[in-house]
Structures are given as C-alpha cells and as structure tokens.
Scaffold this motif. Structure first.
Motif, PDB file in Angstrom:
ATOM      1  N   PRO A 543       0.829  -1.212   0.000  1.00  0.00           N
ATOM      2  CA  PRO A 543       0.000   0.000   0.000  1.00  0.00           C
ATOM      3  C   PRO A 543       0.862   1.261   0.000  1.00  0.00           C
ATOM      4  N   ASN A 544       0.231   2.422  -0.187  1.00  0.00           N
ATOM      5  CA  ASN A 544       0.915   3.706  -0.144  1.00  0.00           C
ATOM      6  C   ASN A 544       0.986   4.160   1.319  1.00  0.00           C
ATOM      7  N   LEU A 545       2.219   4.267   1.834  1.00  0.00           N
ATOM      8  CA  LEU A 545       2.429   4.633   3.238  1.00  0.00           C
ATOM      9  C   LEU A 545       2.960   6.055   3.390  1.00  0.00           C
ATOM     10  N   VAL A 546       3.311   6.730   2.283  1.00  0.00           N
ATOM     11  CA  VAL A 546       3.862   8.086   2.350  1.00  0.00           C
ATOM     12  C   VAL A 546       2.807   9.042   2.901  1.00  0.00           C
ATOM     13  N   GLY A 547       3.222   9.885   3.872  1.00  0.00           N
ATOM     14  CA  GLY A 547       2.315  10.862   4.494  1.00  0.00           C
ATOM     15  C   GLY A 547       1.696  10.369   5.785  1.00  0.00           C
ATOM     16  N   LYS A 548       1.812   9.043   6.031  1.00  0.00           N
ATOM     17  CA  LYS A 548       1.257   8.500   7.273  1.00  0.00           C
ATOM     18  C   LYS A 548       2.318   8.601   8.368  1.00  0.00           C
ATOM     19  N   SER A 549       1.839   8.549   9.617  1.00  0.00           N
ATOM     20  CA  SER A 549       2.781   8.551  10.734  1.00  0.00           C
ATOM     21  C   SER A 549       3.459   7.194  10.826  1.00  0.00           C
ATOM     22  N   LEU A 550       4.596   7.186  11.514  1.00  0.00           N
ATOM     23  CA  LEU A 550       5.354   5.936  11.620  1.00  0.00           C
ATOM     24  C   LEU A 550       4.537   4.863  12.320  1.00  0.00           C
ATOM     25  N   ASN A 551       3.826   5.219  13.373  1.00  0.00           N
ATOM     26  CA  ASN A 551       3.028   4.220  14.107  1.00  0.00           C
ATOM     27  C   ASN A 551       1.910   3.667  13.232  1.00  0.00           C
ATOM     28  N   GLU A 552       1.253   4.543  12.456  1.00  0.00           N
ATOM     29  CA  GLU A 552       0.172   4.078  11.570  1.00  0.00           C
ATOM     30  C   GLU A 552       0.721   3.150  10.489  1.00  0.00           C
ATOM     31  N   ALA A 553       1.873   3.509   9.901  1.00  0.00           N
ATOM     32  CA  ALA A 553       2.481   2.669   8.867  1.00  0.00           C
ATOM     33  C   ALA A 553       2.902   1.318   9.437  1.00  0.00           C
ATOM     34  N   ARG A 554       3.428   1.340  10.696  1.00  0.00           N
ATOM     35  CA  ARG A 554       3.856   0.081  11.324  1.00  0.00           C
ATOM     36  C   ARG A 554       2.664  -0.863  11.493  1.00  0.00           C
ATOM     37  N   GLY A 555       1.532  -0.319  11.859  1.00  0.00           N
ATOM     38  CA  GLY A 555       0.349  -1.162  12.047  1.00  0.00           C
ATOM     39  C   GLY A 555      -0.119  -1.773  10.726  1.00  0.00           C
ATOM     40  N   ILE A 556      -0.132  -0.988   9.638  1.00  0.00           N
ATOM     41  CA  ILE A 556      -0.583  -1.505   8.329  1.00  0.00           C
ATOM     42  C   ILE A 556       0.348  -2.604   7.846  1.00  0.00           C
ATOM     43  N   ILE A 557       1.655  -2.378   7.996  1.00  0.00           N
ATOM     44  CA  ILE A 557       2.638  -3.382   7.543  1.00  0.00           C
ATOM     45  C   ILE A 557       2.466  -4.687   8.310  1.00  0.00           C
ATOM     46  N   GLY A 558       2.238  -4.593   9.615  1.00  0.00           N
ATOM     47  CA  GLY A 558       2.052  -5.809  10.415  1.00  0.00           C
ATOM     48  C   GLY A 558       0.812  -6.576  10.019  1.00  0.00           C
ATOM     49  N   GLN A 559      -0.283  -5.864   9.725  1.00  0.00           N
ATOM     50  CA  GLN A 559      -1.522  -6.536   9.328  1.00  0.00           C
ATOM     51  C   GLN A 559      -1.362  -7.313   8.023  1.00  0.00           C
ATOM     52  N   LEU A 560      -0.516  -6.841   7.117  1.00  0.00           N
ATOM     53  CA  LEU A 560      -0.318  -7.517   5.824  1.00  0.00           C
ATOM     54  C   LEU A 560       0.673  -8.675   5.908  1.00  0.00           C
ATOM     55  N   GLY A 561       1.297  -8.868   7.077  1.00  0.00           N
ATOM     56  CA  GLY A 561       2.263  -9.955   7.205  1.00  0.00           C
ATOM     57  C   GLY A 561       3.629  -9.607   6.654  1.00  0.00           C
ATOM     58  N   LEU A 562       3.907  -8.305   6.527  1.00  0.00           N
ATOM     59  CA  LEU A 562       5.202  -7.851   6.044  1.00  0.00           C
ATOM     60  C   LEU A 562       6.076  -7.457   7.225  1.00  0.00           C
ATOM     61  N   VAL A 563       7.375  -7.279   6.963  1.00  0.00           N
ATOM     62  CA  VAL A 563       8.334  -6.981   8.025  1.00  0.00           C
ATOM     63  C   VAL A 563       8.882  -5.575   7.811  1.00  0.00           C
ATOM     64  N   LEU A 564       8.779  -4.730   8.872  1.00  0.00           N
ATOM     65  CA  LEU A 564       9.304  -3.364   8.779  1.00  0.00           C
ATOM     66  C   LEU A 564      10.754  -3.355   9.241  1.00  0.00           C
ATOM     67  N   VAL A 565      11.628  -2.913   8.360  1.00  0.00           N
ATOM     68  CA  VAL A 565      13.028  -2.739   8.706  1.00  0.00           C
ATOM     69  C   VAL A 565      13.171  -1.427   9.470  1.00  0.00           C
ATOM     70  N   GLU A 566      14.191  -1.330  10.372  1.00  0.00           N
ATOM     71  CA  GLU A 566      14.420  -0.110  11.146  1.00  0.00           C
ATOM     72  C   GLU A 566      14.380   1.103  10.224  1.00  0.00           C
ATOM     73  N   PRO A 567      13.465   2.068  10.480  1.00  0.00           N
ATOM     74  CA  PRO A 567      13.311   3.202   9.558  1.00  0.00           C
ATOM     75  C   PRO A 567      14.546   4.104   9.540  1.00  0.00           C
ATOM     76  N   THR A 568      14.713   4.809   8.440  1.00  0.00           N
ATOM     77  CA  THR A 568      15.801   5.769   8.270  1.00  0.00           C
ATOM     78  C   THR A 568      15.232   7.174   8.413  1.00  0.00           C
ATOM     79  N   TYR A 569      15.863   7.980   9.321  1.00  0.00           N
ATOM     80  CA  TYR A 569      15.387   9.347   9.556  1.00  0.00           C
ATOM     81  C   TYR A 569      16.115  10.325   8.654  1.00  0.00           C
ATOM     82  N   LYS A 570      15.379  11.381   8.262  1.00  0.00           N
ATOM     83  CA  LYS A 570      15.928  12.369   7.339  1.00  0.00           C
ATOM     84  C   LYS A 570      15.360  13.733   7.700  1.00  0.00           C
ATOM     85  N   GLU A 571      16.218  14.773   7.598  1.00  0.00           N
ATOM     86  CA  GLU A 571      15.744  16.138   7.870  1.00  0.00           C
ATOM     87  C   GLU A 571      14.643  16.512   6.890  1.00  0.00           C
ATOM     88  N   SER A 572      13.597  17.157   7.393  1.00  0.00           N
ATOM     89  CA  SER A 572      12.473  17.550   6.538  1.00  0.00           C
ATOM     90  C   SER A 572      11.661  18.606   7.259  1.00  0.00           C
TER      91      SER A 572
END
Length: 663
Positions: A543-572
């Motif tokens: 799914p499209n996860l851009v624009g969502k918060s990290l916690n919201e994206a983590r929940g969607i990824i878990g529901q689909l049975g996918l694995v979230l790798v440690e996120p990379t932070y960037k100035e923005s």
C-alpha cells in the motif's frame, strides 16, 4: 527486483485458443511469436501482420484481409515435408494472423552469419530441399516471389538430435505473403515492388511480372550466396542494387572462391539468366539440374595397372584412366528424382584394340617383333632401352626427386609461419580458422601436409589458424518462454540450469525474468547459464504509506504480514515521524514476510531561543519575532521582561511560541 518491459502480446490469448509465449523474430511485414495451442496442447508459430503492411483503414487496402485469407487457404493446401505447414488463420485487433508449424532450428541467414559460406555439398543439399518445396508450390500454381535466406529454415534432421547441414531438414516459409501484401498496396503506390532487392529477378524490377522462373532466379542468387558468402550486387540505395540485376550478369562463384567446380558456375549461370526464357522453366526443372550436378561432384581416385607383357621384353607400367569411386551422399527421399530421372553417369570409352583385345599400339609393336627383320629388331631393342631409361628417370623424378619434406609450422604465429614457408619456397594457403582455448589468435593450429611429410618442391602448405578462445556475448532471453529461451541458448552451445523462481509484476508465470550471467556478458561454449523464471505477480500488493505517521504505517505493515526494517530518519520540514518514502513502491507485488523500508522525517531543524530577560518588554518581543518566534506577552507590556518560556538557549522548532512575563 528484476523487471522487463514485455511485448504487449506476450502472455495474451488470441481467439481464446493461442497463448503467446515469446517473440521469435520481427521482419519488415510481420512478427513471429511462439504460442501454445491450448486446444490441441502443442507449440505453434503465430505470425501477425504489421499495421503498416496492411492496415484495413488505409485507402486502397479494404480488401487486404480477404486477399490474405485466400492466400492462406492456398498455402494450407501445400502438403510437403519442406514447406512450413499452415494450421489456421484469423484476425486479431483488426490485423490478420497465421498459425503455422513451429520449426525448431535456425534460418539460413543465421547459418550464413555464423559460417559465412558453405561447402558445395552443404550448399547443394540445402538447395535441393529448398527447390523441392518451391516446386510443390509451382505445381499448385503458387509463386513465392521472395526467396531469400530469411525464409529458409534449417531444422533438425528427421531422426532428431544434432546433425550437419547435409543431414538437416530444410523448410521454406512465407509462401504467398508478399503477393497478398503487394496486391493490397497497388492502389497506394502504383505497384510497389515487394521483394528483397538482393534476390529480385530482373523482370520484377522492369515490369513487375512474376512467374515460376522468378523464383528460379532468386534460388540461384541464394545458391550463389551460400557458395561465396556474399550476394552478387551491392549499392548505396536499394534501387541501385535492383537495377544491377537488370543490367549485369551474375558473376561465376569461382571468381570469388577459387577452386569451386565448374559445374557450380554453370548451375548458377543457368538459374540467373537475365532473360527468363533462358532459365529452367520452374523449380522442378532446376531441381533436376541440381541433383545431376550433385551426383557429378565426387572424389576422384587414380591408380596404375600393368599392361600385358610384350613378347619376352620388360613389363611397361602405364597409368590407367581416372575413375570416380566415391558415391555422392544420399539425399532425403522427398528430394530425389523419380527412377530414371537422373541421366546416367559418363562411362570410360574403350580404347581401340587389336584382334586379341590388346590396345592397337601394343598389337602393332608385337607384330613387328614377331617379323623377320633383324635391323628392325635392333632398332626396336634400342628404343626399348631408351624408353626404359626414360621411364626409370621419370619414375625417380615423379616418385622421389620432385619431393621434399614439409616444414614444422604448428604453434608459430601467422607472420612466423609465412616467413618460414617463404624461405623454403612454399606457398601458404589458409583453411577455415577455428577457436582454441590454448593457442592465441592467429597462431597455427594445424597444417596439411604435416611436418616432415612429403611435399612437392614449391608446393602449397595449408594452415589452420586459431581464432583464440571462443567467447561471445550472452544472448538476451529475458521475456521469453522457457522452452524458447532454452532452444536459443542450446543453439549457441550453452548449458541451461533452472534457478529459483521469483515473483515479477511484469512477466507471466513461466517466462524468463533474469539470467546469470546477464545478457551481454562474455560467455564461452559449454558454459552453465542459470535461468530464473517468473511465478507471476506476487500475492500481496504494497500500500501507499507516504504521508502516514510511523506508528500508523507500522500497524498496516504488520496486518499484511510484512516486516518493517528499522526506519531511516531524514531532515524535513514535515512533522517528526511522518513517512517520506518507501521501498518497495506502492502497488508493487510482494510475498508474505517481505521486508519494507521506510524513510521518516526527523522534523524541521531546531533553532535556539535567545535570552530576553531584563530587556524592556517591547524590545524583548521584537527580538523574538525577528527570529521567527511567536510571542505571548503576560502582565504589563510596558514593563521589563522578568521571565521567558522556553528558557534561553533551548532548542525548539522554527516558529515555536515563546511566552514572556513583564512587570
């Protein structure tokens, strides 16, 4: 992830029956695919006509489909082992297509690209079968009009397995296609010449007329190219080449390849006469001449025999006539002439003989010896002695005196070998070079005669040079059906090994998604190639996860049975923990357990809050607002600032609110 932009027809189902598996070739008028007939469960070749060759909506082409259908019916009635069979025809997306026999092999053009030219036995063997197919078409009243190496397929032998070109099965394709397209374009251009200019007959150039003798001419040009490795005419423009067929006679092949038998020159000359009336009447007539020529090509052996003794004198050795003892190679049964169709081979004419069967000269000499003239006997005895001496000297010269030993040239470089041979007075000739992993390029691999063997003084030494290690670019088979990819790799002597299957968004199941080594890398014959096949699109869509918060994206990824790798932070300038990017991209297909990588905002860059305590309240406010802060003043705005929140030197986001208390 490997991706490949596939042909729009790949994987599609035509008329609910033919599943397109891979693209074989694309020509000027049509594209050929390999397909599976899902009704009969067999592999077929499917040829679709390009829109530019006959788009029904163009002016003057309204009858194209009907003409093409009529031609297809005519071709389908041709039943011959050397004709590519037509199984079905129809239309798809408004354009006609043919379903034909799938021939596993190569075109004659591909063979010539690899070999450059063929030896006479191979050239005549291919020509026989090619003419057998064209003769069948001529008997059915059909003229091919576009005979060329691209339309001649060299398939496996009927017995199966590897075979040389003499044993291979030849099949001719594209009967009637040129005529169907040409008939549909007459209204557009006043009679376009639909033929390949390198092989076009003069009458097609001058007045567009074609009959069976037109195919005879083109077949003669193809034979010329097989023998010489080139076509007779070249030019900057196609029209220049075409008119050379009208204005010039085709040169004899032996002028380009010295040593070719005269019978081949005569055969090419007969087939390529500029006047159609001077050519064989049709392909069957030329086939008969080719078979006679092939029968006449054999290896001649010579031997000597002793003549009967003359009275009591010494035996005299005389050479007998040269007699061919090699039987020409057998031809396929479908290419043979009927019994009695081949003229009898020439026989040796009997020498005049005396009454007792001896040659006339020997009989006369015997008669003189048996006479009573003693002077004559002495003269004859002297002659016999002189002849004996001459014979002895001649025997020594022809048997020993004119010979020397061949030099050792193997393992030398080409320059060294030529220098060594020149010093010995020998002429150097070169055989077809071949690849070798040990001997560098232009090194001598072999010589004939061998070193120290007998050779005529000033004779010719034939050298075989090395082409160096056999290396060539890995063919690109990505996007092809596995069977077709395996055949392509097997044709260049590469070993195929199946690797693990993988999901791919762009290619259907069973098609090649990648190879190791990759296309274009150098490989050698016999090398093992790993082929990876597609399992089709993966079952989970990212799914499209851009624009969502990290916690919201983590929940969607878990529901689909996918694995979230440690996120990379960037100035923005986006709020902290908002998702800025993702991999795989949204819409990609993945399987359960696949890793998802996120790029997350660490928030806007922090700024330092300055000290404003003890400043007049208005001055403190102006200082904070000049640096982009929002200011809230409490108590008396005309007094002095006594405290601030956040305090001095605190790091806060730009535009944050600072409260000051003034009293």
């Amino acid at each position: 992830m490997d991706t490949q932009v596939a042909d729009t027809l790949l994987g599609s189902l035509i008329d609910g029956r033919y599943r397109i598996r891979g693209r074989v070739a694309r020509g000027g008028m049509a594209t050929v695919y390999t397909a599976t007939d899902e009704r009969l469960e067999r592999t077929v070749a499917l040829k679709t006509i390009h829109a530019t060759a006959g788009a029904p909506g163009r002016p003057g082409l309204a009858g194209f489909v009907d003409r093409f259908t009529d031609e297809a019916k005519t071709i389908a009635r041709l039943t011959h082992p050397n004709v590519v069979a037509v199984y079905d025809q129809g239309t798809h997306a408004g354009m006609p297509y043919l379903v034909m026999e799938y021939v596993r092999g190569r075109t004659l053009r591909e063979v010539l690209a690899e070999r450059r030219r063929l030896n006479p036995d191979e050239a005549l063997a291919i020509t026989e079968q090619m003419l057998a197919a064209i003769a069948a078409a001529h008997r059915a009243g059909l003229v091919h009009r576009d005979i060329k190496p691209e339309n001649v397929l060299v398939a496996e032998a009927p017995s199966g397995g590897p075979a040389n070109l003499v044993d291979g099965v030849v099949k001719v394709t594209d009967f009637g296609l040129a005529r169907a397209v040409e008939a549909s374009t007459d209204h557009d251009n006043g009679g376009q010449l639909m033929a390949t200019v390198a092989y076009v007959a003069p009458e097609l150039v001058t007045d567009g007329r074609a009959d069976a003798r037109t195919d005879v001419y083109s077949a003669g040009i193809v034979l010329f190219e097989m023998l010489t490795g080139r076509v007779p005419y070249e030019g900057a423009r196609p029209i220049d080449i075409a008119w050379q067929h009208v204005d010039r006679d085709v040169p004899a092949p032996s002028t380009l390849v010295p040593g070719l038998p005269r019978v081949l020159d005569d055969l090419v000359a007969r087939a390529t006469r500029r006047d159609p009336a001077a050519r064989p009447a049709d392909a069957a007539a030329l086939l008969a001449e080719v078979q006679v020529a092939r029968d006449g090509l054999g290896t001649a052996n010579s031997h000597t025999a002793m003549l009967p003794s003359i009275a009591d004198g010494p035996a005299v050795s005389q050479p007998t006539m040269v007699v061919s003892t090699v039987r020409p190679p057998d031809r396929p049964t479908w290419a043979r002439l009927p019994e009695g169709g081949t003229p009898p081979r020439g026989r040796r004419r009997a020498a005049p003989s005396g009454g007792d069967g001896l040659p006339a000269q020997v009989a006369a000499l015997r008669a003189r010896l048996s006479g009573g003239d003693s002077g004559g006997r002495l003269a004859i005895a002297a002659v016999v002695v002189v002849l004996g001496l001459v014979a002895a000297l001649g025997g020594w010269w022809f048997g020993v005196g004119r010979y020397t030993t061949a030099p050792e040239l193997v393992s030398m470089s080409k320059v060294e070998a030529e220098s060594q041979a020149s010093q010995g007075g020998f002429t150097v000739r070169y055989a077809e070079p071949r690849h070798d992993d040990e001997v560098p390029r232009d090194g001598v691999l072999a010589q004939e005669p061998a070193s120290a063997a007998r050779i005529l003084k000033g004779g010719t030494v034939t050298l075989t040079l090395s082409l160096g290690p056999d290396r060539f670019p890995m063919p690109d088979v990505v996007g092809k059906d596995f069977d077709l990819a395996e055949a392509d790799l097997d044709n260049v002597q590469l070993k195929v090994v199946k690797g693990p299957t993988r999901y791919d968004d762009g290619l259907p199941e069973g098609m090649v998604v990648a190879t190791r080594p990759e296309a274009g890398e150098e490989v050698k014959p016999g090398q093992e190639i790993t082929v990876f096949l597609s399992k089709g699109r993966a079952p989970i869509t990212v799914p499209n996860l851009v624009g969502k918060s990290l916690n919201e994206a983590r929940g969607i990824i878990g529901q689909l049975g996918l694995v979230l790798v440690e996120p990379t932070y960037k100035e923005s300038d986006k709020p902290r923990d908002e998702v800025l990017g993702q991999s795989p991209a949204d819409g990609s297909g993945v399987e359960k357990g696949a890793q998802v990588r996120l790029e997350v905002s660490e928030g806007p860059p922090q700024v330092t809050v300055p000290r404003v305590v003890d400043l007049p309240c208005q001055q403190a406010k102006q200082t904070l607002e000049s640096q982009g802060f929002q200011v809230s003043v409490q108590f008396n705005p005309n007094a002095v600032a006594r405290f601030q929140n956040p305090g001095e030197n605190t790091q806060v986001p730009p535009g944050s609110q600072v409260t000051i208390g003034c009293f």
